[in-house]
Design an enzyme around this catalytic site. Structure first.
Site, PDB file in Angstrom:
ATOM      1  N   GLN A  87       0.783  -1.175  -0.214  1.00  0.00           N
ATOM      2  CA  GLN A  87       0.029   0.025   0.140  1.00  0.00           C
ATOM      3  C   GLN A  87       0.623   1.140   0.024  1.00  0.00           C
ATOM      4  O   GLN A  87       2.169   1.105   0.559  1.00  0.00           O
ATOM      5  CB  GLN A  87      -1.159   0.040   1.120  1.00  0.00           C
ATOM      6  CG  GLN A  87      -0.391  -0.256   2.564  1.00  0.00           C
ATOM      7  CD  GLN A  87       0.201   1.072   3.185  1.00  0.00           C
ATOM      8  OE1 GLN A  87      -0.249   2.045   2.963  1.00  0.00           O
ATOM      9  NE2 GLN A  87       1.271   0.620   4.147  1.00  0.00           N
TER      10      GLN A  87
ATOM     11  N   SER B  36       4.530  -0.902   3.720  1.00  0.00           N
ATOM     12  CA  SER B  36       4.930  -2.039   4.311  1.00  0.00           C
ATOM     13  C   SER B  36       5.431  -3.116   2.986  1.00  0.00           C
ATOM     14  O   SER B  36       4.522  -3.425   2.420  1.00  0.00           O
ATOM     15  CB  SER B  36       3.962  -2.839   5.199  1.00  0.00           C
ATOM     16  OG  SER B  36       3.765  -1.845   6.274  1.00  0.00           O
TER      17      SER B  36
ATOM     18  N   GLU C 176      -9.934  -1.985   6.619  1.00  0.00           N
ATOM     19  CA  GLU C 176      -8.480  -1.968   7.497  1.00  0.00           C
ATOM     20  C   GLU C 176      -8.673  -1.964   8.952  1.00  0.00           C
ATOM     21  O   GLU C 176      -8.077  -2.893   9.709  1.00  0.00           O
ATOM     22  CB  GLU C 176      -7.518  -0.795   6.876  1.00  0.00           C
ATOM     23  CG  GLU C 176      -6.165  -1.007   7.557  1.00  0.00           C
ATOM     24  CD  GLU C 176      -5.322   0.117   6.901  1.00  0.00           C
ATOM     25  OE1 GLU C 176      -5.834   1.225   6.576  1.00  0.00           O
ATOM     26  OE2 GLU C 176      -4.189  -0.183   6.954  1.00  0.00           O
TER      27      GLU C 176
ATOM     28  N   ASN D 259      -4.632   5.591  17.026  1.00  0.00           N
ATOM     29  CA  ASN D 259      -5.685   5.616  17.986  1.00  0.00           C
ATOM     30  C   ASN D 259      -6.280   7.057  18.321  1.00  0.00           C
ATOM     31  O   ASN D 259      -7.484   7.227  18.711  1.00  0.00           O
ATOM     32  CB  ASN D 259      -5.484   4.879  18.899  1.00  0.00           C
ATOM     33  CG  ASN D 259      -5.394   3.318  18.665  1.00  0.00           C
ATOM     34  OD1 ASN D 259      -5.270   2.962  17.486  1.00  0.00           O
ATOM     35  ND2 ASN D 259      -5.429   2.366  19.406  1.00  0.00           N
TER      36      ASN D 259
END
Lengths: 336, 373
Positions: free
Chosen positions: B125, B160, B243, B357
């Protein structure tokens, strides 16, 4: 496999919510602090009228013969409305403790009898002053002695003598209390969100500040992930046997429920997991609701504290967190 | 409510369990962030695909079984319980594929999905840029029209496994006058295209799990636009919802870790840690039950939407809690670079990737609770 409620189950909860919006306004909850009759008053009659008080009483004794799964969403609404009175003791615990065919069952279903229950998980008699029947594991040696309750809408009493575990009745009561804690937590979250959206400081609604947002988001996360545990506990009470083909079945080498494969009800594990998680989530909701309201929340003038003190009263009711944690430990670690 | 599984579902469970027992490598594979480990993981994905277990929910024509979400959860539970390797194809199959299945043309589906299922083409991605992480809408990499196609320029980062992957997917600003989430387009591109440079970035464990990708006038034909020019944001949001929520982090993964944690706790004499481990197991169970409820809602046609932010916050912190408790229970052995430490390092990334988060809590506050921006 489908983890969802039926239309009937949702409908009962919606009806209870609608009825309580009318019959149990905050002013009534407040009045329960001074007028004992309120704990057996309009809200009691309304819930009896809907059948919730006799929901688990067999149909041939005037009840609805429903399972905990049928009523758990309705108990969430009872919590949300902060209804006073010995409801769980009368409607959930007593029908399981009374012998089959007891004339008390019909009186409970009709809304005519209130019951207070004492057992190891619930040593204090709730609202014994307005109860028609006291259920004690053995003969009481003295009259009930009144104690001050953390929640002014509740009256607690004690009697001398030993207590014994309440067994199945205690598990059912614990799940109804867990459902109430979920409803109380949701009400507190809603109240805090509404207040944060309109209370302005530094020229802005305090709900636009990230620090406040994150407090409230954490309350939402806690409640939403305690919720399915409460629902599952009700399922396990309604389906006490091992699920066919699941690892909990006899002959399987895997311990029930703890393995990653399949699912098997385990009442002690599931009831206690629900109570521990929802007690923590409701306590957090109470703490944050008070923090977001600031000093006004700390007053008697605002109704908020009615919900706060009900949370503090129900967290230790029908098995305090230490009791339930010990049961989870036994269920999950003992066989290893 | 019915928590029993159908005979067909139980049969699937038995089939998957049996296949995994016979095929999961006895020794853990080398890290997928090394050249050798990546190749070994690709090999593993190929055998999964041969058993038609790599993408069970996809239509059969692309390599799947057309399975439902409950069946997928069963496969995932068995997969992680068996100790099978992590999925080197996860960016493609869990992030890109749902988007291709929803937005892709028939040609794109036929061209890309089967090779993704067999890991013949592994995807990376390319969302973040050096100045666009959590604030993804601020991205600046450009796409300019060139004949029938486009020219991509700029830089992406934190991709990644882009060092070893074959293809990439990402957002570029196709309208130079646009701002924020307008004027973006979603492109698919081979990582060996002329003009692309991939530079590895070592992670805190020393392995090159990340990469930067530089685009210098890279030509991409129009057939590699996904979901329409200028529609990149809404196409991408479908991906980020997958995701954060259901597809990337199935509960089977956490239940398997939680079960291993209980085994550690049972040997401990520390009652406080035991209680914490039992509580963490219950949290993993709560995530599993929440997922079951989410599947029931999805089957009723209700979308996850911002509720996926609740899930992302919960699973990322759950994963960290499980591993922190495991290290505490392991005592001096916590110092070893072993499976628990690997899991801990991976869990540390959870609250960062897929939107930090802090961003998730803002989304919960604004879009779930309705607080003012």
């Amino acid at each position: 496999m489908r983890f969802a409620f039926t239309e009937d189950q949702r409908m009962l909860a919606a009806t209870v919510a609608e009825t309580l919006a009318k019959s149990c306004p905050p002013a009534l909850v407040r009045a329960a602090r001074t007028d004992p009759a309120v704990r057996r008053g309009d809200a009691w009659a309304a819930l009896a009228g809907l059948g919730l008080l006799g929901a688990t009483v067999p149909e041939d004794q005037g009840g609805l013969g429903l399972t905990p799964l049928d009523t758990v969403l309705a108990w969430v609404e009872v919590g949300r409305a902060c209804v006073p009175g010995p409801l769980v003791e009368t409607a959930v615990a007593a029908p399981l403790l009374l012998p089959k065919g007891s004339p008390w069952l019909e009186r409970i279903a009709a809304g005519e009898a209130a019951v207070s229950v004492r057992c190891a998980e619930n040593p204090y008699l709730l609202d014994a002053d307005v109860a028609d029947l006291l259920l004690l594991p053995e003969e009481a040696t003295a009259s009930p002695v009144a104690l001050d309750s953390a929640d002014g809408t509740r009256r607690l009493f004690t009697v001398a003598g030993e207590t014994a575990p309440g067994g199945t009745a205690a598990d059912h009561a614990s799940v109804a209390v867990s459902a109430q804690l979920l409803g109380l937590g949701d009400h507190l979250l809603d109240a805090a969100v509404a207040y944060a959206a309109q209370r302005r400081q530094f020229g802005k609604a305090i709900g636009s500040f990230q620090a406040v947002k994150h407090l409230l988001a954490d309350v939402a996360v806690g409640l939403r992930f305690a919720e399915p545990l409460v629902h599952r506990a009700a399922y396990s009470l309604a389906h006490p046997g091992p699920v066919p083909g699941s690892p909990g079945e006899a002959g399987s080498s895997q311990r029930p429920g703890t393995g990653p494969h399949g699912y098997s009800p385990d009442i002690a594990r599931d009831v206690s997991a629900a109570k521990v998680a929802v007690a923590e989530a409701a306590h957090r909701a109470a703490r944050v609701a008070l923090q977001v309201h600031g000093a006004i929340g700390y007053t008697d003038e605002l109704d908020l504290h009615l919900w706060l003190s009900r949370v503090w009263a129900l967290v230790p009711a029908w098995g305090d967190p230490g009791f339930h944690r010990a049961r989870m430990r036994a269920a999950l670690l003992a066989a290893r | 409510m019915d928590l029993t599984f159908t005979p067909a579902q139980e049969a699937l469970r038995a089939e998957v369990r049996e296949w995994l027992a016979a095929n999961v490598p006895a020794e853990p594979l080398p890290s997928m962030d090394t050249a050798e480990g990546f190749a070994r993981h690709r090999e593993w994905e190929r055998s999964l695909a041969a058993a038609r277990l790599s993408v069970p929910t996809w239509p059969a024509e692309y390599g799947g079984r057309g399975a439902g979400l409950v069946e997928w959860l069963i496969c995932e539970e068995e997969y992680w319980a068996s100790g099978a390797p992590g999925r080197v194809s996860q960016n493609g199959i869990f992030l890109l594929a749902p988007t291709v299945l929803h937005w892709g043309t028939p040609e794109q589906k036929a061209r890309f999905l089967p090779k993704m299922a067999t890991a013949e083409e592994v995807w990376a991605q390319a969302w973040s840029e050096p100045e666009s992480g959590s604030d993804l809408a601020s991205l600046r990499a450009t796409a300019t029209p060139d004949g029938d196609g486009w020219r991509l320029s700029g830089q992406k980062t934190w991709s990644s496994r882009a060092v070893f992957a074959d293809w990439g997917f990402g957002l570029f600003r196709s309208d130079p006058a646009s701002e924020r989430h307008h004027g973006l387009t979603y492109y698919l591109f081979p990582l060996d295209a002329p003009g692309i440079t991939v530079r590895p970035i070592a992670q805190l464990d020393g392995e090159t799990g990340f990469a930067e990708i530089f685009f210098d006038d890279v030509y991409v034909p129009a057939s590699q636009v996904l979901g329409g020019v200028g529609k990149g944001w809404s196409v991408a949001m479908a991906t980020t919802s997958s995701e954060r929520g259901l597809t990337l982090r199935s509960p089977g993964r956490f239940m398997a870790v939680a079960d291993r944690l209980l085994a550690l706790a049972a040997e401990s004499g520390d009652r406080t840690l035991q209680d914490a481990a039992v509580g963490a197991w219950s949290d993993a169970d709560a995530y599993r039950l929440y997922t079951w409820a989410a599947v029931a809602r999805l089957e009723e046609g209700i979308e996850l939407g911002p509720a996926s932010s609740l899930m992302k916050t919960f699973w990322s912190e759950l994963d960290l809690k499980l591993h922190e408790l495991a290290l505490a229970l392991r005592g001096p052995a916590a110092a070893l670079a072993d499976r628990w430490m690997d899991g801990f390092l991976f869990a540390l990334a959870g609250p960062i990737y897929a939107g930090t988060n802090e961003i998730q809590r803002n989304i919960i506050a604004e879009r779930v609770l309705g607080l003012p921006r």
